[in-house]
Motif scaffolding. Sequence first.
Motif, PDB file in Angstrom:
ATOM      1  N   LEU A 171      -8.093 -10.075 -40.803  1.00  0.00           N
ATOM      2  CA  LEU A 171      -7.447 -10.076 -39.492  1.00  0.00           C
ATOM      3  C   LEU A 171      -8.451  -9.851 -38.368  1.00  0.00           C
ATOM      4  CD1 LEU A 171      -4.105  -8.156 -40.073  1.00  0.00           C
ATOM      5  CD2 LEU A 171      -4.384 -10.517 -39.343  1.00  0.00           C
ATOM      6  N   SER A 172      -9.377  -8.923 -38.569  1.00  0.00           N
ATOM      7  CA  SER A 172     -10.363  -8.664 -37.520  1.00  0.00           C
ATOM      8  C   SER A 172     -11.309  -9.850 -37.352  1.00  0.00           C
ATOM      9  CB  SER A 172     -11.135  -7.381 -37.807  1.00  0.00           C
ATOM     10  OG  SER A 172     -11.858  -7.499 -38.991  1.00  0.00           O
ATOM     11  N   VAL A 173     -11.648 -10.523 -38.446  1.00  0.00           N
ATOM     12  CA  VAL A 173     -12.508 -11.706 -38.351  1.00  0.00           C
ATOM     13  C   VAL A 173     -11.787 -12.818 -37.591  1.00  0.00           C
ATOM     14  CG1 VAL A 173     -13.545 -13.553 -39.717  1.00  0.00           C
ATOM     15  CG2 VAL A 173     -13.934 -11.179 -40.355  1.00  0.00           C
ATOM     16  N   LEU A 174     -10.508 -13.038 -37.881  1.00  0.00           N
ATOM     17  CA  LEU A 174      -9.761 -14.081 -37.178  1.00  0.00           C
ATOM     18  C   LEU A 174      -9.576 -13.737 -35.698  1.00  0.00           C
ATOM     19  CD1 LEU A 174      -7.073 -15.012 -39.832  1.00  0.00           C
ATOM     20  CD2 LEU A 174      -9.042 -16.363 -39.109  1.00  0.00           C
ATOM     21  N   ILE A 175      -9.332 -12.478 -35.400  1.00  0.00           N
ATOM     22  CA  ILE A 175      -9.202 -12.072 -33.995  1.00  0.00           C
ATOM     23  C   ILE A 175     -10.511 -12.303 -33.255  1.00  0.00           C
ATOM     24  CG2 ILE A 175      -8.942 -10.047 -32.491  1.00  0.00           C
ATOM     25  CD1 ILE A 175      -6.861  -9.028 -34.545  1.00  0.00           C
ATOM     26  N   GLN A 176     -11.618 -11.984 -33.888  1.00  0.00           N
ATOM     27  CA  GLN A 176     -12.910 -12.175 -33.226  1.00  0.00           C
ATOM     28  C   GLN A 176     -13.275 -13.647 -33.106  1.00  0.00           C
ATOM     29  OE1 GLN A 176     -14.978  -7.933 -33.966  1.00  0.00           O
ATOM     30  NE2 GLN A 176     -15.892  -9.621 -35.003  1.00  0.00           N
ATOM     31  N   ALA A 177     -12.912 -14.473 -34.090  1.00  0.00           N
ATOM     32  CA  ALA A 177     -13.166 -15.910 -33.967  1.00  0.00           C
ATOM     33  C   ALA A 177     -12.361 -16.492 -32.812  1.00  0.00           C
ATOM     34  CB  ALA A 177     -12.824 -16.617 -35.275  1.00  0.00           C
ATOM     35  N   PHE A 178     -11.110 -16.050 -32.669  1.00  0.00           N
ATOM     36  CA  PHE A 178     -10.299 -16.488 -31.535  1.00  0.00           C
ATOM     37  C   PHE A 178     -10.911 -16.036 -30.214  1.00  0.00           C
ATOM     38  CE2 PHE A 178      -7.075 -15.272 -28.410  1.00  0.00           C
ATOM     39  CZ  PHE A 178      -6.563 -16.524 -28.107  1.00  0.00           C
ATOM     40  N   ALA A 179     -11.335 -14.777 -30.151  1.00  0.00           N
ATOM     41  CA  ALA A 179     -11.929 -14.253 -28.918  1.00  0.00           C
ATOM     42  C   ALA A 179     -13.211 -14.993 -28.567  1.00  0.00           C
ATOM     43  CB  ALA A 179     -12.201 -12.755 -29.058  1.00  0.00           C
ATOM     44  N   LEU A 180     -13.987 -15.348 -29.566  1.00  0.00           N
ATOM     45  CA  LEU A 180     -15.216 -16.106 -29.325  1.00  0.00           C
ATOM     46  C   LEU A 180     -14.888 -17.485 -28.766  1.00  0.00           C
ATOM     47  CD1 LEU A 180     -18.060 -14.957 -30.234  1.00  0.00           C
ATOM     48  CD2 LEU A 180     -18.059 -16.883 -31.790  1.00  0.00           C
ATOM     49  N   GLY A 181     -13.894 -18.147 -29.357  1.00  0.00           N
ATOM     50  CA  GLY A 181     -13.477 -19.456 -28.851  1.00  0.00           C
ATOM     51  C   GLY A 181     -12.932 -19.381 -27.446  1.00  0.00           C
ATOM     52  N   TRP A 182     -12.167 -18.341 -27.164  1.00  0.00           N
ATOM     53  CA  TRP A 182     -11.623 -18.165 -25.826  1.00  0.00           C
ATOM     54  C   TRP A 182     -12.733 -17.912 -24.818  1.00  0.00           C
ATOM     55  CZ3 TRP A 182     -11.397 -13.789 -22.610  1.00  0.00           C
ATOM     56  CH2 TRP A 182     -10.583 -13.936 -21.492  1.00  0.00           C
ATOM     57  N   LEU A 232     -17.559 -17.909 -38.277  1.00  0.00           N
ATOM     58  CA  LEU A 232     -16.810 -17.935 -39.532  1.00  0.00           C
ATOM     59  C   LEU A 232     -17.703 -18.320 -40.704  1.00  0.00           C
ATOM     60  CD1 LEU A 232     -13.470 -19.540 -38.300  1.00  0.00           C
ATOM     61  CD2 LEU A 232     -13.835 -17.176 -39.015  1.00  0.00           C
ATOM     62  N   ALA A 233     -18.689 -19.183 -40.482  1.00  0.00           N
ATOM     63  CA  ALA A 233     -19.636 -19.534 -41.545  1.00  0.00           C
ATOM     64  C   ALA A 233     -20.505 -18.337 -41.918  1.00  0.00           C
ATOM     65  CB  ALA A 233     -20.510 -20.717 -41.110  1.00  0.00           C
ATOM     66  N   LEU A 234     -20.927 -17.564 -40.934  1.00  0.00           N
ATOM     67  CA  LEU A 234     -21.698 -16.350 -41.228  1.00  0.00           C
ATOM     68  C   LEU A 234     -20.878 -15.354 -42.044  1.00  0.00           C
ATOM     69  CD1 LEU A 234     -23.539 -15.659 -37.862  1.00  0.00           C
ATOM     70  CD2 LEU A 234     -24.588 -16.155 -40.057  1.00  0.00           C
ATOM     71  N   VAL A 235     -19.623 -15.200 -41.690  1.00  0.00           N
ATOM     72  CA  VAL A 235     -18.750 -14.290 -42.428  1.00  0.00           C
ATOM     73  C   VAL A 235     -18.535 -14.806 -43.848  1.00  0.00           C
ATOM     74  CG1 VAL A 235     -16.405 -13.347 -42.544  1.00  0.00           C
ATOM     75  CG2 VAL A 235     -17.636 -13.370 -40.377  1.00  0.00           C
ATOM     76  N   ALA A 236     -18.342 -16.111 -44.000  1.00  0.00           N
ATOM     77  CA  ALA A 236     -18.150 -16.683 -45.337  1.00  0.00           C
ATOM     78  C   ALA A 236     -19.410 -16.512 -46.186  1.00  0.00           C
ATOM     79  CB  ALA A 236     -17.782 -18.162 -45.231  1.00  0.00           C
ATOM     80  N   ALA A 237     -20.574 -16.704 -45.594  1.00  0.00           N
ATOM     81  CA  ALA A 237     -21.825 -16.512 -46.331  1.00  0.00           C
ATOM     82  C   ALA A 237     -21.986 -15.055 -46.752  1.00  0.00           C
ATOM     83  CB  ALA A 237     -23.012 -16.957 -45.478  1.00  0.00           C
ATOM     84  N   ALA A 238     -21.637 -14.136 -45.877  1.00  0.00           N
ATOM     85  CA  ALA A 238     -21.709 -12.713 -46.227  1.00  0.00           C
ATOM     86  C   ALA A 238     -20.713 -12.381 -47.329  1.00  0.00           C
ATOM     87  CB  ALA A 238     -21.449 -11.849 -44.997  1.00  0.00           C
ATOM     88  N   ALA A 239     -19.530 -12.991 -47.283  1.00  0.00           N
ATOM     89  CA  ALA A 239     -18.529 -12.749 -48.327  1.00  0.00           C
ATOM     90  C   ALA A 239     -19.007 -13.270 -49.679  1.00  0.00           C
ATOM     91  CB  ALA A 239     -17.204 -13.396 -47.940  1.00  0.00           C
ATOM     92  N   VAL A 240     -19.667 -14.411 -49.684  1.00  0.00           N
ATOM     93  CA  VAL A 240     -20.228 -14.940 -50.937  1.00  0.00           C
ATOM     94  C   VAL A 240     -21.325 -14.003 -51.444  1.00  0.00           C
ATOM     95  CG1 VAL A 240     -21.594 -16.834 -51.909  1.00  0.00           C
ATOM     96  CG2 VAL A 240     -19.600 -17.330 -50.499  1.00  0.00           C
ATOM     97  N   PHE A 241     -22.173 -13.531 -50.544  1.00  0.00           N
ATOM     98  CA  PHE A 241     -23.230 -12.603 -50.925  1.00  0.00           C
ATOM     99  C   PHE A 241     -22.654 -11.329 -51.532  1.00  0.00           C
ATOM    100  CE2 PHE A 241     -25.845  -8.917 -49.581  1.00  0.00           C
ATOM    101  CZ  PHE A 241     -26.937  -9.142 -50.410  1.00  0.00           C
ATOM    102  N   VAL A 242     -21.617 -10.782 -50.913  1.00  0.00           N
ATOM    103  CA  VAL A 242     -20.986  -9.559 -51.414  1.00  0.00           C
ATOM    104  C   VAL A 242     -20.352  -9.813 -52.781  1.00  0.00           C
ATOM    105  CG1 VAL A 242     -19.096  -7.937 -51.022  1.00  0.00           C
ATOM    106  CG2 VAL A 242     -20.633  -8.535 -49.155  1.00  0.00           C
TER     107      VAL A 242
END
Length: 116
Positions: A87-98, A23-33
């Motif tokens: 939604l896809s980011v949250l689904i993948q964060a959940f899948a990673l945690g699982w 999620l931090a990587l995604v947030a950093a990419a979102a800030v960059f964009v």
Amino acid sequence: MTARRLRDIAHLTFRNPASLVYLALVAAAAVFVTVDTLFVAHEDASFAGLWLILLSAPTIFAFFIGGDLFGEGVTESAWFLYAALPLSVLIQAFALGWFVRLLRGASPGPAHPKGA
């Protein structure tokens, strides 16, 4: 869904170290964009948004395929991307945690604790 089940889902999505790094990587990419879009002038199109798409792959591609079933105009609209990306980011964060929980639960520990 019970409150405990929702708490478990939130724990796997937001309190797992692997999910937090993702999620931090995604947030950093979102800030960059955002910075690239608002403050950098380009003669041609910028590919900065591609980083968000790549970080949300492969789940976002499933959304694109599902959106195509409703017609081409759906997946080409901005609202679809603005909904599918988080939604896809949250689904993948959940899948990673699982997956991390699955690996930790599957690792064999000692049969008998020391001192027993």
